[in-house]
Enzyme design. Structure first.
Site, short mmCIF file in Angstrom:
data_model
loop_
_atom_site.label_atom_id
_atom_site.label_comp_id
_atom_site.label_asym_id
_atom_site.label_seq_id
_atom_site.Cartn_x
_atom_site.Cartn_y
_atom_site.Cartn_z
N LYS A 92 -10.09 -0.01 -10.25
CA LYS A 92 -8.81 -0.57 -10.13
C LYS A 92 -8.43 -0.93 -11.68
O LYS A 92 -9.13 -1.08 -12.48
CB LYS A 92 -8.90 -1.91 -9.22
CG LYS A 92 -9.86 -3.04 -9.87
CD LYS A 92 -10.16 -4.11 -8.83
CE LYS A 92 -11.20 -5.05 -9.27
NZ LYS A 92 -11.10 -6.57 -8.51
N HIS A 99 0.85 -1.18 0.12
CA HIS A 99 0.10 0.00 -0.02
C HIS A 99 0.91 1.25 -0.07
O HIS A 99 1.79 1.41 0.61
CB HIS A 99 -0.97 -0.10 1.22
CG HIS A 99 -1.90 -1.21 1.15
ND1 HIS A 99 -1.41 -2.47 1.74
CD2 HIS A 99 -3.15 -1.45 0.61
CE1 HIS A 99 -2.54 -3.26 1.68
NE2 HIS A 99 -3.48 -2.86 0.83
#
Length: 658
Positions: free
Chosen positions: A482, A398
């Site tokens: 995404k 992340h």
């Protein structure tokens, strides 16, 4: 698409994908438009879209618009072909089993299926042959598919008359005015549309297998019989497909995993929980080291989070609300009101790691990476080898960045994904930008404006990297859009591997901040990424893609040393030590077996290189080299062999630059 009748004399303008525009008389049908272009095209058109809506070949057009015509060479054409085949299968089933209750029968990526309640009857594999024969008899009659609208009352009356509670349940959830049926021959089925012109296009069919499936995927509902099939416009194509299936069986990762001693499962341990054997564990470790090396160069920091988390953590993130049913039951502690979950996701943990310190814009981006094991409850009927498991390890990372950094960080992640694919032989892929379905806002969290910014950022990054990509509505994660990578393996099958997501919502929910140049607090943007996806699924796909013949740098055993007789074992041990000191993975087969048998077994175990050591090699200090599937490479010194291995490894894996 519902059209009203109007004057056929006025002209409409129709725009084609190549941007050309033609004028036609109002009321012209889709197939007539195709015929106007060429007779050959008209003969091959299977389905179409007009103004982004699926239409039939017989649909009349009364307004200006954009048209797309699909043939067997287009996925949309195949979808219509297989959707229509599901109708013919349903027709066939009712003709042979009049008491059967039809439920749903969609097209899937390769073929179609229909879920049927046969009552007390169990359909056997033998019966599939009779169903196939009757299916083709119907197909040859060139029945035309015709769509028609129905009121909700008409639809319910029809299925009440037929005593089909499954269709009634579906209709009760539909709005009046949106219900359509498809008719062909004397068969009628509830359907949204999208068919080939007539059944005669279907020249070959194979019903592949029978499986159990719960109604609506709920194991509390009745188990139905699911019949899978595939059909083609030519017999030759079916023959080729069945040959491909046979090759796929040979490449099945469950079969290869057992043969190569990579992993196993145990009922005592639990369904969907793989056990990695020494060779498999070593394979995983090399994959991890490979990615960790690239990540380190790209500025990632490794973190570790626990296997469980407080239920509140996942309530804040939204995972409990959206995926609570897919998680294992909460773990209650002696403390009142305290419960934990087996970790279903790593991202909430990484948000809390970010939250441990105050950050300045000068310190961003922060890139946290973890090979984190997560746990999700999959129904037992959906478990499949390593591709669907209950415990799996994600190559999760992340990135927390400023809006100004988002574009470059996203493009850097694309580079990393492409590096992984290139090093592992996945050279055929298409990117997919997965965005919201605006008609289903309940599926998502967060501010629509942030969603728009995130979707725009992904599309622009994909364009700048010149990716071949498509846009799919409704495939976004609940917290953000995404970029997914759909790779084609050696058999032409598509797999989703690698994903990158842009997320404005979790930073908001976890109140993540950084101090900007204006000395004010701002929200970072979060990028989720996983080039492998999950190690388990990635290994399964890699096994089937390579048929177990891994790139040399990844092979569990790179070299197998085979001795002609026991008296050569001392020299073989010396060679083994030299190879191991040169960081080459080698093993010695010193069994009292013939050299021919040892070679055959080494070939079957897909070891890249074999060294045959006998009297001649022991005297000269050389090695005789055999390469998997290529045979004898001659005699050379051990130093020259090590150099050969190093060159082969260098060719198969490039260095990651960032």
């Amino acid at each position: 698409m519902n059209y009203i009748c109007c004057d056929l004399q006025y002209m409409i303008q129709i725009k084609f994908p190549d941007a050309s525009v033609r004028r036609f008389e109002s009321g012209i049908t889709v197939l007539e438009v195709a015929k106007n272009i060429s007779e050959g095209l008209a003969r091959n058109v299977l389905s179409a879209k007009f103004n982004q809506q699926t239409v039939e070949g017989s649909t009349p057009l009364f307004e200006d618009g954009n048209i797309q015509l699909f043939t067997w060479n287009d996925q949309q054409g195949k979808d219509a072909f297989w959707h229509s085949s599901a109708h013919v299968l349903a027709q066939t089933i009712l003709s042979l089993y009049p008491k059967a209750k039809l439920t749903i029968g969609p097209a899937i990526e390769n073929g179609f299926y229909y879920d049927v309640d046969f009552g007390d009857h169990s359909v056997t594999e033998k019966e599939l042959i009779n169903i196939e024969k009757k299916f083709l008899d119907f197909a040859k009659q060139k029945f035309v598919f015709k769509m028609r609208s129905a009121t909700k009352k008409e639809a319910l009356d029809f299925y009440h008359k037929n005593e089909n509670q499954y269709k009634i349940e579906l209709i009760e959830n539909l709005e009046d005015g949106t219900i359509t049926f498809c008719d062909h021959a004397d068969f009628t089925d509830l359907c949204k549309g999208g068919h080939i012109p007539h059944t005669g296009f279907i020249k070959a069919v194979k019903l592949l297998n029978v499986a159990g499936a719960y109604w609506k995927g709920d194991e509390n509902n009745k188990q139905l019989t699911r019949i899978y099939g595939i059909s083609f416009p030519k017999q030759k194509e079916l023959t080729e497909y069945l040959e491909l299936l046979e090759e796929a069986k040979k490449r099945d990762h469950r079969k290869l995993g057992k043969e190569l001693e990579l992993f196993t499962f145990s009922q005592k341990v639990g369904q969907g929980l793989p056990l990695w054997l020494p060779k498999g564990a070593a394979l995983r470790e090399r994959l991890e080291d490979f990615l960790k090396d690239a990540q380190k160069k790209a500025g990632y920091e490794q973190v570790i989070s626990p296997h469980i988390g407080n239920k509140e953590l996942y309530m804040i993130s939204g995972h409990y609300e959206k995926y609570g049913e897919d998680s294992f039951q909460p773990i209650e502690t002696p403390a009142e009101g305290e419960s934990f979950l087996l970790k279903p996701m790593n991202c909430p943990h990484h948000c809390e790691i970010y939250n441990t310190s105050p950050w300045s814009y000068k310190e961003l981006p922060k890139r946290y990476a973890e090979f984190g094991t997560v746990y999700r409850y999959e129904q037992s009927g959906e478990l499949h080898g390593l591709t669907r498991v209950r415990g799996f390890t994600q190559d999760d990372a992340h990135i927390f960045c400023t809006p100004e950094q988002l574009d470059q960080e996203f493009k850097n992640v694309i580079d990393l994904v492409l590096y992984v694919f290139g090093s592992l032989g996945f050279d055929k892929f298409q990117a997919q930008v997965s965005i919201r379905d605006l008609k289903k806002p309940e599926k998502y969290i967060g501010n629509p404006k942030n969603w728009e910014k995130a979707e725009k950022a992904i599309i622009e990054a994909a364009q700048k990297k010149n990716l071949d990509f498509i846009i799919e509505k409704g495939e976004a994660a609940f917290y953000g859009p995404k970029l997914d990578f759909m790779v084609k393996d050696a058999l032409g099958r598509r797999w989703q591997l690698g994903t990158i997501q842009v997320d404005y919502n979790l930073p908001e929910r976890f109140e993540l901040t950084y101090k900007g140049a204006d000395n004010q607090q701002h929200r970072p943007i979060m990028i989720h990424r996983a080039p492998f996806g999950s190690l388990e699924r990635f290994v399964a796909i890699l096994l089937e893609h390579t048929a177990g013949i891994f790139p040399l740098w990844l092979s569990p055993i790179q070299v197998k040393i085979l001795i002609v007789s026991e008296k050569h074992e001392k020299y073989a041990q010396k060679v083994l030590n030299f190879l191991e000191n040169s960081e080459i993975r080698a093993s010695l087969d010193n069994r009292n077996e013939t050299i021919g048998k040892k070679i055959r077994e080494a070939e079957l175990s897909k070891v890249p290189f074999m060294l045959i050591l006998g009297e001649k090699e022991a005297k000269t200090g050389n090695v005789s080299v055999r390469k998997h599937r290529e045979g004898d490479m001659g005699t050379m010194s051990t130093e020259a062999f090590v150099e050969l291995i190093d060159k082969e490894v260098y060719k198969s894996i490039s260095k990651f630059e960032n």
